[in-house]
Design a protein around this motif. Structure first.
Motif, PDB file in Angstrom:
ATOM      1  N   ALA A  37     -25.295  21.731 -58.599  1.00 11.49           N
ATOM      2  CA  ALA A  37     -25.975  22.837 -59.429  1.00 11.49           C
ATOM      3  C   ALA A  37     -26.173  23.611 -57.941  1.00 11.49           C
ATOM      4  CB  ALA A  37     -26.876  23.123 -59.882  1.00 11.49           C
ATOM      5  N   SER A  38     -25.661  23.841 -57.256  1.00  9.64           N
ATOM      6  CA  SER A  38     -26.223  24.018 -56.090  1.00  9.64           C
ATOM      7  C   SER A  38     -24.693  23.876 -54.786  1.00  9.64           C
ATOM      8  CB  SER A  38     -26.807  23.305 -55.113  1.00  9.64           C
ATOM      9  OG  SER A  38     -25.832  22.326 -54.215  1.00  9.64           O
ATOM     10  N   TRP A  42     -21.267  21.628 -53.855  1.00  5.16           N
ATOM     11  CA  TRP A  42     -19.813  21.939 -54.330  1.00  5.16           C
ATOM     12  C   TRP A  42     -19.309  22.277 -53.123  1.00  5.16           C
ATOM     13  CZ3 TRP A  42     -16.158  23.336 -57.482  1.00  5.16           C
ATOM     14  CH2 TRP A  42     -15.053  24.136 -57.238  1.00  5.16           C
ATOM     15  N   GLU A  43     -19.819  22.816 -52.241  1.00  6.90           N
ATOM     16  CA  GLU A  43     -19.134  22.630 -50.834  1.00  6.90           C
ATOM     17  C   GLU A  43     -18.913  20.412 -50.367  1.00  6.90           C
ATOM     18  OE1 GLU A  43     -19.100  23.020 -45.754  1.00  6.90           O
ATOM     19  OE2 GLU A  43     -20.877  24.549 -47.459  1.00  6.90           O
ATOM     20  N   LYS A  44     -19.826  19.700 -51.087  1.00  6.91           N
ATOM     21  CA  LYS A  44     -19.434  18.460 -50.512  1.00  6.91           C
ATOM     22  C   LYS A  44     -18.783  17.710 -51.342  1.00  6.91           C
ATOM     23  CE  LYS A  44     -22.793  14.501 -50.102  1.00  6.91           C
ATOM     24  NZ  LYS A  44     -24.192  13.991 -51.133  1.00  6.91           N
ATOM     25  N   ASN A  45     -18.742  18.080 -52.957  1.00  3.51           N
ATOM     26  CA  ASN A  45     -17.948  17.227 -53.147  1.00  3.51           C
ATOM     27  C   ASN A  45     -17.933  18.325 -55.049  1.00  3.51           C
ATOM     28  OD1 ASN A  45     -16.783  15.345 -55.423  1.00  3.51           O
ATOM     29  ND2 ASN A  45     -18.537  13.669 -55.012  1.00  3.51           N
ATOM     30  N   PRO A  46     -16.762  19.397 -54.513  1.00  5.81           N
ATOM     31  CA  PRO A  46     -16.858  19.973 -55.428  1.00  5.81           C
ATOM     32  C   PRO A  46     -15.601  19.313 -57.195  1.00  5.81           C
ATOM     33  CG  PRO A  46     -14.710  20.236 -53.919  1.00  5.81           C
ATOM     34  CD  PRO A  46     -15.955  19.361 -53.335  1.00  5.81           C
ATOM     35  N   ALA A  47     -15.140  18.154 -56.555  1.00  4.04           N
ATOM     36  CA  ALA A  47     -14.717  17.617 -58.133  1.00  4.04           C
ATOM     37  C   ALA A  47     -15.664  16.954 -58.956  1.00  4.04           C
ATOM     38  CB  ALA A  47     -13.867  16.261 -57.226  1.00  4.04           C
ATOM     39  N   VAL A  49     -18.614  18.525 -59.040  1.00  3.72           N
ATOM     40  CA  VAL A  49     -18.765  19.984 -59.849  1.00  3.72           C
ATOM     41  C   VAL A  49     -18.081  19.838 -60.839  1.00  3.72           C
ATOM     42  CG1 VAL A  49     -19.389  22.154 -59.964  1.00  3.72           C
ATOM     43  CG2 VAL A  49     -19.962  20.115 -58.032  1.00  3.72           C
ATOM     44  N   LEU A  50     -17.478  19.975 -60.761  1.00  3.91           N
ATOM     45  CA  LEU A  50     -16.406  20.148 -61.855  1.00  3.91           C
ATOM     46  C   LEU A  50     -15.889  19.386 -62.926  1.00  3.91           C
ATOM     47  CD1 LEU A  50     -13.073  21.445 -59.787  1.00  3.91           C
ATOM     48  CD2 LEU A  50     -14.788  23.409 -60.850  1.00  3.91           C
ATOM     49  N   ASP A  51     -16.277  18.419 -62.476  1.00  8.10           N
ATOM     50  CA  ASP A  51     -15.855  16.989 -64.386  1.00  8.10           C
ATOM     51  C   ASP A  51     -17.369  17.427 -64.266  1.00  8.10           C
ATOM     52  OD1 ASP A  51     -15.517  14.263 -65.783  1.00  8.10           O
ATOM     53  OD2 ASP A  51     -17.526  13.985 -64.508  1.00  8.10           O
ATOM     54  N   PHE A  52     -18.957  18.029 -63.764  1.00  2.00           N
ATOM     55  CA  PHE A  52     -20.039  18.401 -64.362  1.00  2.00           C
ATOM     56  C   PHE A  52     -19.989  19.699 -65.631  1.00  2.00           C
ATOM     57  CE2 PHE A  52     -24.385  21.052 -64.894  1.00  2.00           C
ATOM     58  CZ  PHE A  52     -24.236  19.484 -65.235  1.00  2.00           C
ATOM     59  N   PRO A 140     -16.738  27.403 -60.654  1.00  8.95           N
ATOM     60  CA  PRO A 140     -17.459  28.308 -62.537  1.00  8.95           C
ATOM     61  C   PRO A 140     -18.310  29.289 -62.267  1.00  8.95           C
ATOM     62  CG  PRO A 140     -18.055  25.493 -61.823  1.00  8.95           C
ATOM     63  CD  PRO A 140     -17.561  25.928 -60.787  1.00  8.95           C
ATOM     64  N   HIS A 141     -18.414  29.713 -63.444  1.00  9.85           N
ATOM     65  CA  HIS A 141     -19.159  31.327 -62.955  1.00  9.85           C
ATOM     66  C   HIS A 141     -20.507  31.234 -63.498  1.00  9.85           C
ATOM     67  CE1 HIS A 141     -20.157  35.431 -63.389  1.00  9.85           C
ATOM     68  NE2 HIS A 141     -19.389  35.189 -64.644  1.00  9.85           N
ATOM     69  N   ILE A 142     -21.410  29.848 -62.983  1.00  9.23           N
ATOM     70  CA  ILE A 142     -22.990  29.818 -62.950  1.00  9.23           C
ATOM     71  C   ILE A 142     -23.524  30.052 -61.332  1.00  9.23           C
ATOM     72  CG2 ILE A 142     -24.029  27.418 -63.092  1.00  9.23           C
ATOM     73  CD1 ILE A 142     -22.558  28.338 -65.741  1.00  9.23           C
ATOM     74  N   VAL A 143     -24.728  30.526 -62.211  1.00  2.00           N
ATOM     75  CA  VAL A 143     -25.500  30.937 -60.702  1.00  2.00           C
ATOM     76  C   VAL A 143     -26.149  29.991 -60.268  1.00  2.00           C
ATOM     77  CG1 VAL A 143     -27.657  32.616 -60.398  1.00  2.00           C
ATOM     78  CG2 VAL A 143     -25.776  33.701 -61.914  1.00  2.00           C
TER      79      VAL A 143
END
Length: 226
Positions: A37-38, A42-47, A49-52, A140-143
């Motif tokens: 959630a940062s 996202w930059e480090k491991n987008p896959a 983040v997307l899975d989450f 993701p459209h998440i803040v």
């Protein structure tokens, strides 16, 4: 028509079966919050983040609004109701509420990395290689933590116009959302509905130390019958 402003948090969604994904140890599904959630995560491991978020999105589609969501919709019969939510689900909308502001984004939407105003509805898994029209990866459209809350100024303005303020299912510990109460006019009638209300007593405040599905229908009935 009087204006009711409703601030909602995780407690109202939890009663529909929404998994908050955050354990007592502060981890989200076993992950450090900054991993999923940062912008750094996202930059480090987008896959990852997307899975989450794919798991959260899939779960959201299996649940339905509860009595608290429906009670808020019923208030629109006699009041102008605006819901300002910290939740990223669409349960308020599915219950029929017509004015909902999502401070922290929406799980069923994605946006372009190239143009943050390019937002798309999305109900399936989001994968690496899913691009927008500008050939840029969708996210993701998440803040996320460390990002601006774009709807905050609008939320402050709406709260300042409230004739009645309701606070439901939130610890009032997450900022900047928790600061919204300060923008209500002095003396504005407030209703706080939460099993563990973390708020100082005050003359204009009624506390309902109950779950949202019990407390919200009670408050709604009281307001509608006044």
């Amino acid at each position: 028509m009087k204006k009711i402003v409703v601030l909602t948090g995780a407690g109202i969604s939890a009663e529909s079966g929404i998994n908050t994904f955050r354990g007592d140890d502060g981890l989200w599904e076993g992950h450090d919050i900054m991993e999923v959630a940062s912008p750094i995560g996202w930059e480090k491991n987008p896959a990852l983040v997307l899975d989450f978020y794919n798991k959260r999105r899939a779960q959201l589609l299996t649940v339905t609004p509860n009595k608290a969501h429906h009670a808020l919709k019923e208030l629109e019969d006699q009041f102008e109701v605006t819901i300002i939510t910290q939740n990223v689900d669409d349960l308020h909308e599915r219950a029929g509420s017509s004015k909902v502001i999502h401070l922290h984004g929406e799980l069923l939407k994605v946006r372009s990395q190239f143009d943050e105003d390019l937002i798309l509805d999305w109900k399936t898994d989001l994968c690496i290689g899913d691009y927008c029209e500008h050939n840029s990866q969708l996210r993701p459209h998440i803040v996320w933590f460390g990002e601006q809350v774009p709807m905050m100024e609008r939320a402050m303005e709406i709260t300042s116009e409230a004739d009645i303020l309701m606070i439901i299912g939130t610890s009032m510990q997450v900022y900047p959302a928790a600061s919204l109460v300060q923008y209500a006019a002095h003396g504005t009638p407030m209703y706080f509905i939460d099993p563990n209300p973390a708020i100082a007593p005050q003359p204009n405040l009624k506390i309902y130390e109950e779950k949202a599905t019990i407390g919200v229908p009670k408050v709604a009935e009281e307001l509608l019958n006044n």
